[in-house]
Structures are given as structure tokens and as C-alpha cells.
Design an enzyme around this catalytic site. Structure first.
Site, mmCIF file in Angstrom:
data_model
loop_
_atom_site.group_PDB
_atom_site.id
_atom_site.type_symbol
_atom_site.label_atom_id
_atom_site.label_comp_id
_atom_site.label_asym_id
_atom_site.label_seq_id
_atom_site.Cartn_x
_atom_site.Cartn_y
_atom_site.Cartn_z
ATOM 1 N N ASN A 655 0.622 -1.366 0.040
ATOM 2 C CA ASN A 655 0.324 -0.264 0.081
ATOM 3 C C ASN A 655 0.680 1.241 -0.166
ATOM 4 O O ASN A 655 0.393 1.705 -1.012
ATOM 5 C CB ASN A 655 -0.646 0.241 1.058
ATOM 6 C CG ASN A 655 -2.213 -0.611 1.032
ATOM 7 O OD1 ASN A 655 -2.835 -0.873 -0.242
ATOM 8 N ND2 ASN A 655 -2.510 -1.041 2.121
ATOM 9 N N ASP A 664 -6.396 -1.824 -2.485
ATOM 10 C CA ASP A 664 -8.059 -1.947 -3.422
ATOM 11 C C ASP A 664 -8.275 -3.371 -3.816
ATOM 12 O O ASP A 664 -9.192 -4.121 -3.777
ATOM 13 C CB ASP A 664 -9.446 -1.099 -2.558
ATOM 14 C CG ASP A 664 -9.731 -0.340 -1.620
ATOM 15 O OD1 ASP A 664 -8.450 -0.940 -0.686
ATOM 16 O OD2 ASP A 664 -9.185 0.647 -1.546
ATOM 17 N N GLU A 690 -6.216 -7.336 5.545
ATOM 18 C CA GLU A 690 -5.846 -8.019 4.607
ATOM 19 C C GLU A 690 -5.981 -9.567 4.557
ATOM 20 O O GLU A 690 -6.019 -9.870 4.056
ATOM 21 C CB GLU A 690 -4.519 -8.530 4.113
ATOM 22 C CG GLU A 690 -3.660 -8.463 5.036
ATOM 23 C CD GLU A 690 -2.827 -6.395 6.136
ATOM 24 O OE1 GLU A 690 -1.998 -6.482 6.513
ATOM 25 O OE2 GLU A 690 -4.117 -5.851 6.134
#
Length: 774
Positions: A655, A664, A690
Site C-alpha cells: 500500500n 483495494d 488484508e
């Protein structure tokens, strides 16, 4: 309705509080004499003569007594637990004098010369005794009390030793008003807390899906009992100091438990876990402290310092957590943080006074409790009220639309009396449509409702022939751009499509722009043509849209209905009758669309409550409910139950490198790989972030490990791209736990799978670890 008792009771409590304060102030206005001077102390315990009189009360060894400002905690204690104090009380004009002492640590005898005039607790032969509580003391004084010194024999193995709080001479008849005056504020707040606890319990019963009200009820009830047990007036209700002390300690130790349960509802997943661990730790301490003191292993008094230290650390942790996220908090959460800060400061001040860090003063903790509780309740009630208002407005809108459509249908029925045959025909249609609408209202999903509508449409539109088209979800184009024939009736061969001139289905066209427009019908029954007027040629083929109203995106077309008048019916029916039939069909289809909108709303509400919005998988709420059911099934049927927890490796770094939007998209891609990797009977859920959980009912550890290994290989082989740029490969780690292989208690599967997951992380990631037995 639930708030009505609160609105009626609060003013009554306020009036009662003012009356009691006025009465207490007037009755107890007689002056009391604080005893603040002339105190002396002497470490150790006095020998007892043959008559049972302490020798220290008979002699005056001035060199062995030392002056002290207040008879509490003399210097140079050095582990000693026995001390004597003496004082000559000031003279006064009292009718029935008594000495009031707020509290003593821990047990005490009071002597005047060779006469014992008071005792609290039991002294053994060695001058020791057991903790008996912390009540106030009212010591009756002889008429000559100011001529002879009073001696106080005290034993304490507590951190404090001696008298505590206020010491004063007063009239015995002024004691009860004095006690009530000091207790009335706490009693009123305790009563209000009890009332709020009752209301919160009612809310918790009504809104079983909202656990926040349970935390409020627990906090309010604990606070009410704490305030009641801690007031001086409790001894007037029942003179059992030790019992009140156990009640006060239990409710005091329960406060952080209730506080943690309540604040958990306001925090995110990870902070909520830490808060949960804190209140569970305090609950464990409550059980151990109360149990050990009841068994005589420790004294109840000795459990307070440890708890205060633990509570102080917990308050600091809670405050730091709240301050760390203050910028992301809403206005309501900041209000809660502010009152929580006031409450924490009052608690810390009360602890400081209790342990001698601050001079003795009555800290208004009760007001902090009430302020904090009222803030939490007001926020919760506001949320509840907003939800109710939204639901009421939505229901009102639907009812208004139904009422409007029903009014139009009723107006049509009242005006259509020109032909008896047509009226009978329309009545039959109305009855049939009502039955269809009633059947649709019983459906639990839009798919089920459309299946029922497909079966009912031929009878509902008879004697017209027609075709029903719906969007094709399997089309390679956008679903709304691809339509297919669902059913047709009344035709001897394939009907022609309104979408193209070909009869081959499905028909693909360029968006809703090319969808045939609905036939423009008459706005009102009065606009119908007369019997001698021909219908426009365009109205001999009727095209109706079946529309539904979505709460978030407005009107959507989910069906296209093409109706035609058969030759035999047209030859035997006037144009006016056909117009009336078309008008009736239009009204019925609109009513059906409105009914389907309600079914869709219920379907969406059910779907949103159990589906993860990002991945389309089941969410944690669905998992929490299903796992309880599966555990019960496995115990009843003795069928194995396996639980897997999968976590994307180094997803935080991913991320950070590519951004949350790409993250995402990657989670959606990984979610699409989960279902094919497992059996159709397995349930895959997104647990949070996650993390994914998979329930494999009836599967062994070996089967689960094989499936998990296959999943790891599928994820590792993914080639991810974003905007033409290849992304770094990702891997996952999986923890597996099985009942009964891993544990004999299926309740522990989640924890064991989580530990196996962390073991997989420690052992290098991109691997599967199975929890072993034991």
C-alpha cells in the site's frame, strides 16, 4: 416512548435534591468543632496491665510522645503496624457530645484514662486484627471529655495508618442530618445512574444488534452501586461496613470493565482489541481480588493500591489512544473524549487523595460519572433517533407512493361503470394483481420476485399476448446494454423483438438510449377515448417498462414488457375497452414496480449487512454468526470443522509503494481467487483489512492444508498490473486449525488458527502452518 420516563423523572430528582439540600443545611447548621490541634503519636503498642488497661493511658511519658499535625501516617514507620495517638479535645457547650471521624485505617480502640469508650474491629493478644471496612465513626463522649486526653490505639497493615478525613466534635442529634447532607449529592447521582442503567438495558433489549447499550447499562449500574456503597448514608441503611466495602470494591473494580466495553464500540478494530484486553484484565483482577479476600488469602484493603495502579495505567492508555486519533474523530467522539478526560481527572484526583498525595478533600467523582454517562447516552440516543427518523421517512415515502397509486386505481374503478362486462373483467384483473402484489411482497429477494412475476404475467395480462425482456447479466457487454427474452405467451411462433428487427435473442444494443420508449398512455381516466373513437395506431402495440427505485441511485429499468391485442379479442372489443385494458395494465405494472422497489430495498438491506462492499465476499458479521452455528453443528454431528485464516504478506508495504487504491484493486483480485481455490460448500469471508477466513465444515486438517497450499500457489502465480505497469508479486500466509485434531474445544479454533498464521509469518511467509493438538 422509552425517553418519556427520563423526561418525567429527572425534574423530580432535581426538585428532591434541592429539598434535601435545604433540609440538611438547616438541620446540620449547628457548628461542629474540628479537632486539628494538639495531636501526638507514639509508635508501637502499649503493654496491658492486670486489669486489662493499656499502661500508656495511665502515665505521661512526655519524652516518648511526639507532636503531629494530623493523626495519620507519622514519619519513620519502618514497617510498623501499631501506633497510638492522643489528643485533648477542645471544650464546648454540647448537650450530647460525640466525636465524628470520617474513617480509620484500619481498626481502633478509644480510651479515656482507664476506660475504653469505643472500639471498631477486633484486637488479638498481639495487638493485631482483621480489616473490617472503612465506615465513619460516631464516638459518644462523656461530659468531662475535655478534661482528660483521649487515646487512640490503632492497628493497620495498609499503606495508611491512623485517622483519615474529617475529625470533629458535634451533637449526636446533628449526626444524621450531617451524614445526609454529605451523601445527598452522591445518592441523587446514584439514583440517576440507576435510572439510566434501566433505560440502557431496555434499549439493549430492543436493539440487540447494538452492544453499545449493554456497555452503558453495565457502566451505569456499576457507578450507581459504587456511589451508593461509598456514601456515608449507606451505614444508615444497613450497618454492615465490611459488606458495603465488598460491594463498593466490586463495583469500583467493575468500572474499567464497563468503561472498556463501552469505549470499544467507538474505536476501530485494532484499538478495540486492545481495549478488550484491558477490560478483560480488569475483570480477571476483580474475580481474583474478591475471591482471594473472601478466602482470607489477602485483605480487601490491600487490593486497592494494586488496582489503582492498574487502573491508572489503563486510563493513560485509553487517553493516549483517544488523543492519537483526535483529528480523525467526529464531533460526537470529541465530546465523548472531553467528558472522558474530565472523568479521568476526577478519578486520578480521588486516587491521589486516597493515597495521601493530595490533602483530604471530597472529590466529586459522582458528577464526573453522571457527566460521562449522560454524554454517552445522549450520543447513543441521538444515533438511535436518527435511524428511526430515516426509517420512518422512508416508510412514509413508500406509503405515500402506494397511497397515490391506490387512489388512482380507485378513481379508475369508480369512474368505469359504462360497461358491465368491462367492469367485471377489470375487477378480475384487480383481484389477480392484488394476489400477485401480495405474493411479491412475501419474496425475500428481487430474483425470487422476478421469478414469481414471470409465472404470473401470462394470467395477469390475459387476453393480451406479450414478451418479457430482462438485462442479461452473462452478456460480455455491460449488463444494462444486453437484453434477453425471458418468457413469451400468446404467440404461435417467435415474436419479433422491439430491440431489433431480428428474432434472434439475446439482443445487444448501444445502451439505454436505444431502449424502446414506453408507450405514452392517457394521464387520467377522463382522457380515455370515447366508444366511437379509434385508438392511435401506436397504441395497438403496448411497451411498458418495469422500473424499481433504488435508494442510492434512483430509478432503474429491470424489465421491458411488450403487449399486443390478439385478433380475436380486437374483433370483439371496442377501442374504448382496449384503451381501458391498456390503462389498467399500465397501473398494474406501476404498482408491481413499486412493490419490487420495496423488495429490492429489503434485499439491499440484507445484502449490505452481510456482504463486504470492497470484495463482494461475506463480511465479519456474517462470519461471527455462521461460526457459532457451525460449532454447534460439529458438536452435535461429531463432524470435523476446520478454520483457516489467510493474510496477505507485507500488504502494508505494498500500500505504501502503490497507494491504497491499487491495494483495494489487488484485494478484489485476490478475493476472486479464493472461491475457486476451495469447495463449493466452503464459506469464504473477509475478516478485515488484508485478512480472510475460510470455514471448511467436514474437512480434515490434511484436506484444508492441501487447499490452502493451492491457494498460496494461485496467489503467487498472479501477474498484477495497474495502468500498464507490472506490480510486485504478492504472497499469502495461512494458518489452519481443526476440531478435533487441534483442540477439543471448537471455541478455540479462531485463536489457534491465528497463532498458526503468526507462526507461518515467523517461518518465512508464503506458507501454510497447521495448529497441532494440545
Amino acid at each position: 416512548m422509552i425517553l418519556a420516563p427520563l423526561r418525567l423523572t429527572l425534574p423530580c430528582l432535581i426538585v428532591a435534591a434541592l429539598c434535601w439540600l435545604a433540609i440538611g443545611s438547616s438541620v446540620a447548621s449547628a457548628a461542629s468543632q474540628p479537632v486539628t490541634e494538639g495531636w501526638e503519636y507514639r509508635w508501637g503498642d502499649s503493654p496491658i496491665d492486670a486489669n486489662g488497661v493499656p499502661t500508656w493511658t495511665e502515665t505521661s511519658a512526655l519524652d516518648q510522645w511526639s507532636a503531629i499535625d494530623f493523626p495519620s501516617n507519622p514519619p519513620d514507620r519502618n514497617g510498623r503496624n501499631n501506633v497510638w495517638y492522643r489528643v485533648t479535645l477542645p471544650a464546648g457547650h454540647w448537650h450530647d457530645p460525640m466525636l465524628y471521624i470520617f474513617s480509620v485505617d484500619l481498626i481502633v480502640q478509644v480510651w479515656q484514662g482507664d476506660r475504653q469508650i469505643y472500639q471498631f474491629g477486633e484486637f488479638d493478644a498481639e495487638g493485631r486484627g482483621e480489616f473490617a471496612g472503612w465506615p465513619w465513626h460516631a464516638i459518644a463522649l462523656p461530659p468531662d471529655y475535655h478534661d482528660k486526653p483521649l487515646y487512640f490505639r490503632i492497628y493497620s497493615n495498609y499503606i495508611d495508618i491512623g485517622l483519615w478525613g474529617k475529625v470533629a466534635v458535634m451533637e449526636q442529634q446533628a449526626l444524621v442530618p450531617y451524614i445526609l447532607k454529605n451523601s445527598i449529592k452522591s445518592l441523587i447521582v446514584a439514583g440517576m445512574c440507576a435510572l439510566l442503567a434501566l433505560l440502557a438495558a431496555v434499549f439493549a433489549f430492543v436493539r440487540k444488534d447494538d452492544q453499545g447499550f449493554s456497555g452503558i447499562a453495565l457502566f451505569a449500574s456499576s457507578s450507581a452501586l459504587l456511589l451508593l456503597a461509598g456514601t456515608d448514608a449507606s451505614q444508615l441503611l444497613w450497618h454492615q461496613p465490611l459488606v458495603w466495602e465488598y460491594l463498593e470494591a466490586g463495583s469500583y473494580y467493575m468500572v474499567p470493565v464497563a468503561l472498556g466495553v463501552m469505549l470499544t464500540q467507538w474505536r476501530g478494530t485494532r484499538p478495540a482489541r486492545l481495549l478488550r484486553r484491558l477490560w478483560q484484565l480488569h475483570l480477571l483482577y476483580l474475580v481474583l481480588a474478591q475471591g482471594a479476600s473472601l478466602l482470607g488469602l489477602v485483605t480487601l484493603a490491600s487490593t486497592y493500591p494494586v488496582f489503582d495502579g492498574l487502573f491508572l495505567v489503563s486510563l493513560i492508555i485509553m487517553s493516549v489512544m483517544a488523543l492519537f486519533d483526535i483529528r480523525q474523530m467526529s464531533g460526537e467522539q470529541r465530546l465523548l473524549l472531553a467528558v472522558f478526560g474530565v472523568y479521568c481527572l476526577l478519578l486520578i484526583a480521588d486516587m491521589a487523595v486516597a493515597h495521601g498525595f493530595l490533602p483530604w478533600v471530597r472529590v466529586p467523582v459522582s458528577w464526573g460519572v453522571l457527566l460521562f454517562l449522560l454524554a454517552v447516552v445522549s450520543i447513543s440516543v441521538t444515533h438511535y433517533r436518527q435511524i428511526q427518523i430515516q426509517l420512518q421517512q422512508m416508510n412514509a415515502r413508500l406509503e405515500q407512493e402506494v397511497a397515490e397509486r391506490t387512489a388512482k386505481a380507485e378513481a379508475l374503478t369508480l369512474r368505469e361503470r359504462r360497461r358491465v362486462k368491462m367492469l367485471t373483467f377489470e375487477n378480475e384483473k384487480n383481484h389477480l394483481s392484488d394476489a400477485v402484489v401480495a405474493g411479491l411482497q412475501r419474496c425475500v429477494s428481487l430474483t425470487q420476485a422476478m421469478e414469481l412475476l414471470v409465472l404470473e404475467l401470462p394470467d395477469l395480462t390475459s387476453p393480451l399476448r406479450g414478451v418479457l425482456y430482462q438485462p442479461d447479466a452473462l452478456c460480455t457487454y455491460l449488463p444494462e446494454d444486453c437484453w434477453r427474452q425471458v418468457v413469451s405467451w400468446g404467440y404461435n411462433s417467435n415474436p419479433s423483438s422491439p430491440l431489433t428487427n431480428s428474432s434472434t435473442l439475446p439482443k445487444t444494443f448501444d445502451g439505454l438510449i436505444n431502449l424502446p420508449r414506453p408507450t405514452r398512455l392517457f394521464a387520467d381516466i377522463r382522457d380515455l377515448p370515447s366508444d366511437d373513437t379509434d385508438l392511435p395506431a401506436a397504441l395497438h402495440n403496448l411497451c411498458l417498462w418495469i422500473n424499481v427505485q433504488k435508494a442510492e441511485s434512483g430509478i432503474h429499468t429491470i424489465g421491458l414488457l411488450q403487449l399486443e391485442v390478439p385478433e380475436y379479442f380486437s374483433a370483439n372489443t371496442t377501442e374504448y375497452g382496449i384503451a381501458r385494458l391498456y390503462f389498467s395494465m399500465d397501473q398494474i405494472i406501476q404498482k408491481i414496480g413499486l412493490t419490487l422497489s420495496g423488495v429490492l430495498l429489503q434485499d439491499d438491506l440484507q445484502k449490505f449487512s452481510y456482504e463486504d462492499a470492497l470484495t463482494g465476499l461475506h463480511n465479519r458479521r456474517f462470519f461471527d454468526r455462521l461460526i457459532k452455528h457451525e460449532r454447534a453443528v460439529c458438536l452435535r454431528s461429531q463432524r470435523p470443522l476446520t478454520l483457516l485464516i489467510a493474510d496477505v504478506d507485507h500488504f502494508k508495504h505494498f500500500n505504501d509503494d502503490y497507494g491504497h487504491e491499487v491495494g483495494d484493486l489487488v484485494l478484489q483480485r485476490i478475493a476472486s481467487e479464493l472461491a475457486p481455490a476451495f469447495r463449493e460448500s466452503d464459506v469464504v469471508c473477509r475478516y478485515g483489512g488484508e485478512e480472510f477466513v475460510i470455514i471448511m465444515a467436514g474437512a480434515s486438517s490434511a484436506q484444508a492444508k492441501a487447499k490452502a497450499t493451492g491457494l498460496c500457489e494461485r496467489v503467487q502465480s498472479l501477474r498484477l498490473e495497474h495502468e500498464g505497469v507490472a506490480l510486485r508479486p504478492l504472497t499469502i500466509s495461512v494458518g489452519v486449525a481443526n476440531w478435533p485434531d487441534s483442540t477439543l474445544n471448537p471455541e478455540k479454533l479462531m485463536g489457534l488458527a491465528d497463532k498458526a498464521l503468526y507462526r507461518a509469518k515467523r517461518n518465512g511467509r508464503n506458507r501454510v502452518e497447521v495448529s497441532s493438538s494440545g
